[in-house]
Design a protein around this motif. Structure first.
Motif, PDB file in Angstrom:
ATOM      1  N   TYR A  71       1.036  -0.936   0.061  1.00  0.00           N
ATOM      2  CA  TYR A  71       0.053   0.038  -0.006  1.00  0.00           C
ATOM      3  C   TYR A  71       0.901   1.311  -0.124  1.00  0.00           C
ATOM      4  O   TYR A  71       1.951   1.128   0.421  1.00  0.00           O
ATOM      5  CB  TYR A  71      -0.991   0.192   1.360  1.00  0.00           C
ATOM      6  CG  TYR A  71      -0.291   0.612   2.435  1.00  0.00           C
ATOM      7  CD1 TYR A  71      -0.593   2.088   2.690  1.00  0.00           C
ATOM      8  CD2 TYR A  71       0.398  -0.049   3.098  1.00  0.00           C
ATOM      9  CE1 TYR A  71      -0.007   2.783   3.723  1.00  0.00           C
ATOM     10  CE2 TYR A  71       0.961   0.627   4.579  1.00  0.00           C
ATOM     11  CZ  TYR A  71       0.898   1.947   4.783  1.00  0.00           C
ATOM     12  OH  TYR A  71       1.296   2.514   5.719  1.00  0.00           O
ATOM     13  N   TYR A  72       0.010   2.399  -0.530  1.00  0.00           N
ATOM     14  CA  TYR A  72       0.887   3.456  -0.399  1.00  0.00           C
ATOM     15  C   TYR A  72      -0.260   4.804  -0.052  1.00  0.00           C
ATOM     16  O   TYR A  72      -1.316   4.675  -0.782  1.00  0.00           O
ATOM     17  CB  TYR A  72       1.594   4.035  -1.924  1.00  0.00           C
ATOM     18  CG  TYR A  72       2.012   5.365  -1.796  1.00  0.00           C
ATOM     19  CD1 TYR A  72       3.179   6.014  -1.121  1.00  0.00           C
ATOM     20  CD2 TYR A  72       1.322   6.089  -2.722  1.00  0.00           C
ATOM     21  CE1 TYR A  72       3.704   7.183  -1.109  1.00  0.00           C
ATOM     22  CE2 TYR A  72       1.873   7.735  -2.547  1.00  0.00           C
ATOM     23  CZ  TYR A  72       2.879   8.083  -1.989  1.00  0.00           C
ATOM     24  OH  TYR A  72       3.387   9.283  -2.174  1.00  0.00           O
ATOM     25  N   GLU A  73       0.053   5.565   0.801  1.00  0.00           N
ATOM     26  CA  GLU A  73      -0.878   6.539   1.264  1.00  0.00           C
ATOM     27  C   GLU A  73      -0.198   8.015   1.260  1.00  0.00           C
ATOM     28  O   GLU A  73       0.793   8.040   1.522  1.00  0.00           O
ATOM     29  CB  GLU A  73      -1.175   6.228   2.609  1.00  0.00           C
ATOM     30  CG  GLU A  73      -2.409   7.305   3.087  1.00  0.00           C
ATOM     31  CD  GLU A  73      -2.815   6.986   4.384  1.00  0.00           C
ATOM     32  OE1 GLU A  73      -4.347   6.534   4.432  1.00  0.00           O
ATOM     33  OE2 GLU A  73      -2.191   6.967   5.416  1.00  0.00           O
TER      34      GLU A  73
ATOM     35  N   ASN B 175      -4.944   6.834  -1.600  1.00  0.00           N
ATOM     36  CA  ASN B 175      -4.868   5.382  -1.090  1.00  0.00           C
ATOM     37  C   ASN B 175      -4.385   4.435  -2.390  1.00  0.00           C
ATOM     38  O   ASN B 175      -5.549   4.282  -3.172  1.00  0.00           O
ATOM     39  CB  ASN B 175      -5.723   4.996  -0.126  1.00  0.00           C
ATOM     40  CG  ASN B 175      -5.143   3.741   0.664  1.00  0.00           C
ATOM     41  OD1 ASN B 175      -5.348   2.711   0.003  1.00  0.00           O
ATOM     42  ND2 ASN B 175      -4.851   3.998   2.048  1.00  0.00           N
ATOM     43  N   VAL B 176      -3.663   3.671  -2.381  1.00  0.00           N
ATOM     44  CA  VAL B 176      -3.293   2.637  -3.474  1.00  0.00           C
ATOM     45  C   VAL B 176      -3.076   1.292  -2.911  1.00  0.00           C
ATOM     46  O   VAL B 176      -2.087   1.233  -1.726  1.00  0.00           O
ATOM     47  CB  VAL B 176      -2.108   3.014  -4.457  1.00  0.00           C
ATOM     48  CG1 VAL B 176      -1.845   1.958  -5.504  1.00  0.00           C
ATOM     49  CG2 VAL B 176      -2.589   4.520  -5.028  1.00  0.00           C
ATOM     50  N   ASP B 177      -3.686   0.393  -2.946  1.00  0.00           N
ATOM     51  CA  ASP B 177      -3.547  -0.846  -2.521  1.00  0.00           C
ATOM     52  C   ASP B 177      -3.347  -2.000  -3.621  1.00  0.00           C
ATOM     53  O   ASP B 177      -4.056  -1.773  -4.811  1.00  0.00           O
ATOM     54  CB  ASP B 177      -4.677  -1.358  -1.619  1.00  0.00           C
ATOM     55  CG  ASP B 177      -4.587  -0.933  -0.344  1.00  0.00           C
ATOM     56  OD1 ASP B 177      -3.903  -1.416   0.633  1.00  0.00           O
ATOM     57  OD2 ASP B 177      -5.484   0.144  -0.211  1.00  0.00           O
ATOM     58  N   ALA B 178      -2.338  -2.741  -3.688  1.00  0.00           N
ATOM     59  CA  ALA B 178      -2.234  -4.128  -4.627  1.00  0.00           C
ATOM     60  C   ALA B 178      -1.893  -5.067  -3.789  1.00  0.00           C
ATOM     61  O   ALA B 178      -1.318  -5.176  -2.801  1.00  0.00           O
ATOM     62  CB  ALA B 178      -0.880  -3.694  -5.463  1.00  0.00           C
TER      63      ALA B 178
ATOM     64  N   THR C 275      -7.446   1.821  -6.243  1.00  0.00           N
ATOM     65  CA  THR C 275      -6.776   3.275  -5.986  1.00  0.00           C
ATOM     66  C   THR C 275      -8.155   4.231  -5.484  1.00  0.00           C
ATOM     67  O   THR C 275      -9.286   4.177  -6.263  1.00  0.00           O
ATOM     68  CB  THR C 275      -6.301   4.001  -7.163  1.00  0.00           C
ATOM     69  OG1 THR C 275      -5.078   3.063  -7.482  1.00  0.00           O
ATOM     70  CG2 THR C 275      -5.883   5.257  -7.007  1.00  0.00           C
ATOM     71  N   VAL C 276      -8.125   4.859  -4.291  1.00  0.00           N
ATOM     72  CA  VAL C 276      -9.136   5.581  -3.637  1.00  0.00           C
ATOM     73  C   VAL C 276      -8.502   6.948  -3.370  1.00  0.00           C
ATOM     74  O   VAL C 276      -7.599   7.411  -3.010  1.00  0.00           O
ATOM     75  CB  VAL C 276      -9.642   5.145  -2.472  1.00  0.00           C
ATOM     76  CG1 VAL C 276     -10.743   5.875  -2.024  1.00  0.00           C
ATOM     77  CG2 VAL C 276     -10.141   3.614  -2.770  1.00  0.00           C
ATOM     78  N   PHE C 277      -9.349   8.028  -4.189  1.00  0.00           N
ATOM     79  CA  PHE C 277      -9.017   9.415  -3.797  1.00  0.00           C
ATOM     80  C   PHE C 277     -10.126   9.895  -2.899  1.00  0.00           C
ATOM     81  O   PHE C 277     -11.317   9.662  -3.028  1.00  0.00           O
ATOM     82  CB  PHE C 277      -8.991  10.395  -5.168  1.00  0.00           C
ATOM     83  CG  PHE C 277      -7.922  10.153  -6.136  1.00  0.00           C
ATOM     84  CD1 PHE C 277      -6.639  10.913  -5.785  1.00  0.00           C
ATOM     85  CD2 PHE C 277      -7.795   9.159  -6.910  1.00  0.00           C
ATOM     86  CE1 PHE C 277      -5.777  10.547  -6.777  1.00  0.00           C
ATOM     87  CE2 PHE C 277      -7.020   8.789  -7.806  1.00  0.00           C
ATOM     88  CZ  PHE C 277      -5.836   9.676  -7.789  1.00  0.00           C
ATOM     89  N   SER C 278      -9.538  10.802  -1.945  1.00  0.00           N
ATOM     90  CA  SER C 278     -10.671  11.562  -1.145  1.00  0.00           C
ATOM     91  C   SER C 278     -10.400  12.936  -1.167  1.00  0.00           C
ATOM     92  O   SER C 278      -9.283  13.335  -0.901  1.00  0.00           O
ATOM     93  CB  SER C 278     -10.497  10.659   0.358  1.00  0.00           C
ATOM     94  OG  SER C 278     -10.649   9.584   0.474  1.00  0.00           O
ATOM     95  N   SER C 279     -11.577  13.472  -1.332  1.00  0.00           N
ATOM     96  CA  SER C 279     -11.506  14.892  -1.234  1.00  0.00           C
ATOM     97  C   SER C 279     -12.497  15.763  -0.521  1.00  0.00           C
ATOM     98  O   SER C 279     -13.483  15.095  -0.421  1.00  0.00           O
ATOM     99  CB  SER C 279     -11.156  15.654  -2.589  1.00  0.00           C
ATOM    100  OG  SER C 279     -12.393  15.200  -3.336  1.00  0.00           O
TER     101      SER C 279
END
Length: 707
Positions: A301-303, A313-316, A355-359
């Motif tokens: 993951y990368y946040e 937030n990216v998860d593989a 992949t999730v973007f939050s705004s």
């Protein structure tokens, strides 16, 4: 507010300014601010006057449709483990595994997707800040997800090596040994963790009786078998991972999980009767099954929180599973013997990226992203003895699926009123192969639009929520297997590669006021999967399988969770499930009522008593009629600094699993005695406890559940 390691920065120039520095248990300092500061705080010892508690915190509250249970500072924080806390929450089943009316939830621990149930046993209750249950998770999660449970732990203070060692011994009709070792090393922003578990049990003993009634060859057939079953296994797992917190805004982490059943043995000895017309046949059956399985799970993951208004937030994930089993069945009738040796091998691979973007902008919250998965599932079922002349045949099938989805969630608050709108588009391409050849009739492509909408109203301690969602549930890959499988001499099972996904149209209303919770759900399941039995053509036996059939169902529950006499936290949950299911001229509409009564009593000197009672009356679930059931669990717990001890008795009065099903061509019933109660002693020791801060959420969870 400083970072966890005590570092802090000024948003503006510190020239000609003062800085006030305080920390619980230390003396407060006021110093001239400068560009570079090193501050040493001194301990502050104060004698506090006695404190008299005049009120207790409620066990839960509901806000924006999310049930929140505060654990920190309550008696729940003394229960021992996260599993023990979940078992006592009003909205959870007594085993702590499922949300009432919603089934098994997705579970996140500090925004990290839980991968193994043993993770709950490795979280001490005093490390939990709160637990939230989202009953309307929306488009962000898998389309089959009905509830999401979030566990937030307290931020650890300090660095170095910490760990927990837990041992558990259980006895019923056999001994079971469980053990867990958890180690965690933290230095500045780096967090390295390792967990391992081991379980072994021998000679688990149960008694089972199954009966069948059907017509074959123009004659009535009454068949049954009864006898003993024994099983034993050795299981283990290892978890390795790291999290690197580059800054307050960026973090990167990876986890590897290896789990394996090193050896599993199952032995069954049954005596069989079959009355066909006027002819009675009796014979004995002995069966031995040896099984092994293993799993490799890698996730990354990368946040990045670019600002207060935008986050990524990216998860593989990659998962490989394999299992194999070999069964030897010997039947003896007078002087005639026969043998059957089925061998089953399953392997699967799953790759996923999410992949999730939050705004956010003022009162507006927006979440959007995509998820992609690829799955390859293989299964072989072969008969290993050449002298077999029965109805079973070798079967080799595989499934390949590519899927992708995009989603958007929009939330907005208007004073006491909040709303959330969601939309997901899913694309799925599924191919089914038998004997290496593509079967076009069982292969298909789907395009789905899945909306969700909810409105909630909160004022003082009153909270209301109304929602509408479309959930989907795909058949498991094993259910799509067209091969014929042996269950017993009187029953065979066949999958159905023609099964379609189920579309569940769900309307839900929930209300919370003080210590009361009311929930009412109505669901229409289009192409729902039901269990059905027919009669075999080749031999006098029944054939079980699944087929699609649409029907409606409703679920309602009323919970009351007060605090009485300051030391007793009971909760009562009365529920009813009703379905409107008719098929082939038969109705399965009898409602089922149930009750949960949980009790948590606090005694002096850190002693705690737990007594949980659960049961249900007779009623239908799918095409099965469940008989009345009553179960009682008890536990006594003691906390001693870094030690935790628990003595428990599960299923104290040995409840029996029993029920029956009536179909157009067949009647079946079964009764299982698991030889309970189970008496367990758990001892745990923790040193320098620090918790992993891994934040990955794991992509491809819907596919992982199907495997």
């Amino acid at each position: 507010m400083s970072n966890e390691d005590g570092t802090f920065a000024f948003d503006a120039s510190p020239v000609d300014k003062l800085v006030k520095i305080s920390y619980v248990g230390c003396k407060t300092l006021i110093l001239p601010a400068s560009e570079h500061m090193t501050v040493l705080l001194s301990p502050s010892e104060q004698i506090l006057n006695g404190v008299t508690i005049t009120a207790t915190r409620p066990a839960f509250r509901m806000k924006n449709g999310v049930f929140v249970s505060s654990i920190q500072g309550t008696v729940y924080s003394q229960l021992g483990r996260a599993t023990d806390v979940l078992q006592q929450l009003p909205m959870m089943s007594t085993d702590g595994v499922s949300v009432l009316g919603r089934g098994t939830p997705l579970i996140y621990i500090n925004n990290k997707r839980m991968r193994s149930w043993s993770e709950l046993d490795r979280i001490t209750s005093d490390m939990i800040k709160d637990i939230r249950i989202d009953m309307n998770p929306g488009a962000k999660y898998g389309s089959s997800v009905r509830a999401v449970l979030f566990i937030t732990t307290l931020k650890p203070v300090g660095e170095g090596l910490g760990g927990t060692l837990t041992m558990k011994e259980s006895v019923s009709s056999c001994w079971t040994t469980d053990g867990w070792l958890d180690l965690n090393y933290r230095h500045k922003g780096l967090d390295v963790f390792m967990s391992s578990s081991y379980e072994t049990f021998s000679k688990l003993h149960y008694l089972r009786t199954d009966t069948y009634r059907f017509r074959y060859g123009g004659q009535d057939v009454n068949a049954d078998y009864s006898g003993d079953g024994y099983s034993s296994s050795k299981n283990g797992s290892v978890i390795l991972g790291f999290n690197n917190q580059f800054s307050e805004k960026q973090s990167l982490g990876a986890t590897y999980i290896f789990s394996r059943t090193f050896s599993g043995h199952s032995d069954q000895s049954y005596h069989n009767h079959m009355q066909q017309g006027n002819e009675l046949t009796e014979f004995d059956t002995r069966s031995h099954t040896f099984s092994q399985n293993g799993s490799h799970n890698v996730s990354l993951y990368y946040e990045n929180r670019f600002s207060d208004k935008l986050a990524l937030n990216v998860d593989a994930s990659y998962v490989h599973n394999n299992s194999n089993g070999r069964q030897t069945v010997e039947s003896k009738q007078n002087t005639a013997n026969s043998m059957l040796i089925p061998v089953n091998k399953i392997a699967s691979d799953l790759g996923a990226l999410k992949t999730v973007f939050s705004s956010s902008l003022g009162k507006n919250q927006l979440e959007y992203g995509f998820e992609a998965t690829y799955t390859h599932f293989r299964q072989k079922y072969n008969i290993d003895n050449s002298d077999y002349t029965g109805v079973l045949e070798n079967n080799d099938n595989e499934s390949k699926q590519s899927a992708a989805s995009v989603f958007i969630n929009y939330s907005r608050s208007f004073g006491h009123l909040s709303s959330r709108l969601g939309l997901k588009y899913e694309y799925t391409n599924y191919d089914y192969y038998a004997g290496g050849k593509l079967i076009n009739a069982s292969s298909r492509t789907y395009h789905r639009l899945l909306p969700s909408v909810s409105f909630s109203y909160d004022v003082n301690r009153l909270s209301l929520m109304l929602s509408y969602n479309i959930y989907t549930s795909n058949p498991t890959y094993s259910q799509l297997d067209d091969g014929l499988h042996y269950i017993s001499d009187f029953r065979y099972d066949r999958g159905n590669s023609q099964l379609k996904p189920t579309y569940n149209h769900n309307v839900s209303f929930s209300a919370s006021y003080k210590d009361l919770i009311f929930i009412c759900d109505y669901t229409y399941g289009k192409n729902a999967v039901i269990t059905w039995f027919d009669v075999m053509n080749q031999v006098p036996a029944v054939l079980s399988g699944e087929e699609n059939h649409s029907y409606s169902s409703a679920y309602s529950s009323l919970s009351y969770a007060p605090t009485l006499f300051k030391i007793w936290k009971p909760s009562w949950n009365l529920w009813v499930h009703k379905q409107w299911l008719s098929h082939n001229g038969l109705s399965y509409n009898r409602p089922q009522w149930g009750l949960q009564w949980k009790n948590f009593v606090t005694l002096p000197k850190d002693w705690y008593i737990v007594v949980n009672v659960s049961g249900n009356l007779k009623g239908n679930a799918d095409t099965y009629m469940s008989e009345p059931l009553l179960r009682v669990d008890m536990a006594v717990q003691k906390n001693m600094k870094n030690w935790w001890v628990k003595l428990s008795a599960l299923d104290l009065f040995n409840s029996k699993e029993k029920g029956y099903s009536q179909y157009a061509e067949a009647y079946t019933s079964h009764r299982v005695d698991y030889r309970h109660p189970v008496i367990s002693l758990t001892v745990s020791y923790s040193f320098n406890p620090v918790r992993s801060k891994y934040k990955g959420q794991t992509a491809g969870q819907s596919e992982l559940k199907r495997l």
